[in-house]
Design an enzyme around this catalytic site. Sequence first.
Site, PDB file in Angstrom:
ATOM      1  N   CYS A 156     -67.748 -16.410  99.328  1.00  0.00           N
ATOM      2  CA  CYS A 156     -67.281 -15.451  99.996  1.00  0.00           C
ATOM      3  C   CYS A 156     -67.601 -14.086  99.347  1.00  0.00           C
ATOM      4  O   CYS A 156     -67.116 -13.556  98.448  1.00  0.00           O
ATOM      5  CB  CYS A 156     -65.819 -15.375 100.264  1.00  0.00           C
ATOM      6  SG  CYS A 156     -64.973 -14.342 101.016  1.00  0.00           S
ATOM      7  N   LEU A 157     -68.904 -13.544  99.844  1.00  0.00           N
ATOM      8  CA  LEU A 157     -69.153 -12.365  99.755  1.00  0.00           C
ATOM      9  C   LEU A 157     -69.814 -11.435 101.045  1.00  0.00           C
ATOM     10  O   LEU A 157     -70.524 -12.269 101.714  1.00  0.00           O
ATOM     11  CB  LEU A 157     -70.420 -12.462  98.573  1.00  0.00           C
ATOM     12  CG  LEU A 157     -71.207 -11.195  98.071  1.00  0.00           C
ATOM     13  CD1 LEU A 157     -70.246 -10.215  97.321  1.00  0.00           C
ATOM     14  CD2 LEU A 157     -72.372 -11.521  97.290  1.00  0.00           C
TER      15      LEU A 157
END
Lengths: 199, 149
Positions: free
Chosen positions: A92-93
Amino acid sequence: MANIAAQRIKREFKEVIKSEEVAKCAIKVELVNDNYTELKGEIAGPPDTPYEGGNFILEIKVPETYPFNPPKVRFITKIWHPNISSVTGAICLDILKDQWAAAMTLRTVLLSLQALLSAAEPDDPQDAVVAKQFKENAEMFHLTACHWTNIYAGGPSVNKDFDDKIKKLVEMGVDEHEARVALSSYNWDMERATEQLFS
Amino acid sequence: MVDYFQERGFNTVEDADRSREEELERHIMRLMADFNLFDEMGMPNQLAPPASPEIVNNLPEEKIQETNCGKCDICLKEYEKDETVKIIPCKHKFHSECIIAWLTKTNSCPLCRHELPTSDPIYEQYRKEKKRQKEREIDIENLHNSMFS
Ligand SMILES: [Zn+2]
Ligand SMILES: [Zn+2]
């Protein structure tokens, strides 16, 4: 693969290989196939983090529409981090999603991932279990992340207590990795981990 | 994360069931995130909408006069004599075909994220709201500073 994507990667490839940062920050990219659609990334765990001394392998898939769409990246090396799935390695970036920009490169992506290892964002988690531990029991999180780095990424810090607990569960017929996940998820509480594994 | 379920009326659970429900919710969200279902459903992780076609068509252009005057940050190629570049409002320039391909996807400069107007009324509303919120924060901070300094 669309020509523009392959050409772009070829150019970047030289950039990453040439760049001094490769030596300094320990980031690396290698080709997996000849048509530049799949690459293997590597980042060193940053100093003063539970990932220090570990080496983390990444799967990088380059879409035909690159650089207009971000590369698809996930961790191959198992890692205990709030923004990375301990199950699939999904990340999750923001820059790999809605904050991607066409001027970014594989180098920016790898450096951003290294930065993510230094500064987790538990309020935007990928792995809810890890994020909860990170917020509620920082000490336990640190020990667990160090242990995963030791086992999966070649990190230096051996945790005798954790290793013994896993060994006990393995002797009871549990798969080693499953035992590690259960113990990690229940703050290394043998009773609760066993209960979960055998329920 | 919880909002997604609340919006769809999943919040009518008795308190006793609440923690069980939350646990289940967490598992579902984790699975969806793990298998990138959000991406496929076009949910939160999307780029902003394209720049308005009218704006894109009217971007000023320039012809490259000589080689060795820099590179395009989208394709990473050095500019060559007689190539056409477009200049966007933040003064950044790119090959025409490169920047058009990007702006027909999303509305911001690939280098500095300066946003161009879109033709998506909902997004423009959202952007206005965001801007207003920021201005309000600045107002409050100024007020605070003037009172306490
Ligand atoms: Zn270009
Ligand atoms: Zn710009």
